[in-house]
Design a protein around this motif. Structure first.
Motif, PDB file in Angstrom:
ATOM      1  N   ASP A 104     -28.357 -30.178 -13.854  1.00  0.00           N
ATOM      2  CA  ASP A 104     -28.810 -30.980 -12.703  1.00  0.00           C
ATOM      3  C   ASP A 104     -30.304 -30.770 -12.436  1.00  0.00           C
ATOM      4  OD1 ASP A 104     -26.355 -32.014 -12.199  1.00  0.00           O
ATOM      5  OD2 ASP A 104     -25.888 -30.672 -10.517  1.00  0.00           O
ATOM      6  N   ASN A 105     -30.750 -29.531 -12.612  1.00  0.00           N
ATOM      7  CA  ASN A 105     -32.135 -29.181 -12.253  1.00  0.00           C
ATOM      8  C   ASN A 105     -33.134 -29.409 -13.376  1.00  0.00           C
ATOM      9  OD1 ASN A 105     -32.465 -27.622  -9.438  1.00  0.00           O
ATOM     10  ND2 ASN A 105     -30.407 -27.259 -10.233  1.00  0.00           N
ATOM     11  N   ALA A 133     -33.653 -19.477  -7.048  1.00  0.00           N
ATOM     12  CA  ALA A 133     -33.121 -20.558  -6.223  1.00  0.00           C
ATOM     13  C   ALA A 133     -33.919 -20.611  -4.924  1.00  0.00           C
ATOM     14  CB  ALA A 133     -31.650 -20.312  -5.911  1.00  0.00           C
ATOM     15  N   LYS A 138     -31.992 -25.296  -4.844  1.00  0.00           N
ATOM     16  CA  LYS A 138     -32.641 -25.956  -5.975  1.00  0.00           C
ATOM     17  C   LYS A 138     -33.215 -24.859  -6.862  1.00  0.00           C
ATOM     18  CE  LYS A 138     -36.780 -28.770  -6.872  1.00  0.00           C
ATOM     19  NZ  LYS A 138     -36.413 -29.077  -8.234  1.00  0.00           N
ATOM     20  N   LEU A 139     -33.046 -24.996  -8.185  1.00  0.00           N
ATOM     21  CA  LEU A 139     -33.521 -23.959  -9.104  1.00  0.00           C
ATOM     22  C   LEU A 139     -34.956 -24.247  -9.536  1.00  0.00           C
ATOM     23  CD1 LEU A 139     -30.408 -23.367 -11.392  1.00  0.00           C
ATOM     24  CD2 LEU A 139     -30.981 -22.354  -9.176  1.00  0.00           C
TER      25      LEU A 139
END
Ligand code: MN
Length: 196
Positions: A104-105, A133, A138-139
């Motif tokens: 995702d990131n 994080a 969010k990473l």
């Protein structure tokens, strides 16, 4: 992240949770890196803590609140503890949910690894590349110079590769990218994921 607590105002030297890491990091490098470099950071941290006003705080708080020599030694103790603890000679794989989070990131797990290696390879001088994080989970990948740790930027650190020359020179000489790409073989993902 599991924080590290002092006992009577002093931090204990961590015990390595393994004796060897196969061909990825030699026993000789482990012996110098853990036994000499980390030991010196622990000793200097414990010398500088008394009278600092930070004696009984967890290590991440010492890192957040200190500067100068105390910051450098506290940061290096936190950084090295997280570095050594995340490796195993028999590492367990990444969970499907963490792989999905990385995808995702960063697009994919492979794209994450490439970007992480690239950030490690291009950090000029001594320091650390980190996966962290932020407060919204969010990473992010960051380059941290010298003894810096992402906790000083309000991030939650998950994974780190040490790019100080002492971490790889005996095994890889100047080939920092080869060291970085080899480290994936020994990352114990449940340890990394437990820090989220
Ligand atoms: Mn180191």
């Amino acid at each position: 992240m599991k924080d590290i607590m002092p006992i009577n105002g002093q931090f204990a030297m961590m015990t390595l949770p393994y004796e060897a890491l196969g061909d990825t990091i030699s026993a000789q490098t482990l012996s110098f890196h853990h036994g000499k470099h980390l030991q010196a950071y622990v000793d200097n941290l414990n010398k500088q803590l008394p009278g600092s006003g930070l004696e009984n705080l967890p290590l991440s708080e010492v890192v957040r609140r200190s500067e100068g020599g105390l910051f450098n030694n506290a940061g290096q103790v936190l950084n090295h503890t997280m570095y050594f603890e995340q490796f195993s000679p028999a590492p367990k794989p990444m969970s499907a949910s963490f792989a999905a989070l990385l995808a995702d990131n960063f697009g994919s797990v492979e794209a994450f690894k490439q970007q992480f290696e690239q950030m490690g390879a291009t950090l000029f001088g001594s320091g650390w590349v980190w996966l962290s994080a932020d407060k919204d989970n969010k990473l992010v990948i960051t380059q941290q110079k010298n003894a810096e740790n992402p906790v000083t930027q309000g991030l939650k650190p998950l994974l780190t590769f040490d790019v100080w020359e002492h971490a790889y020179y005996l095994d890889y000489q100047n080939r920092r990218p080869a060291y970085l790409s080899a480290l994936w073989q020994i990352v114990d993902w449940p340890t990394v994921e437990s820090r989220l």
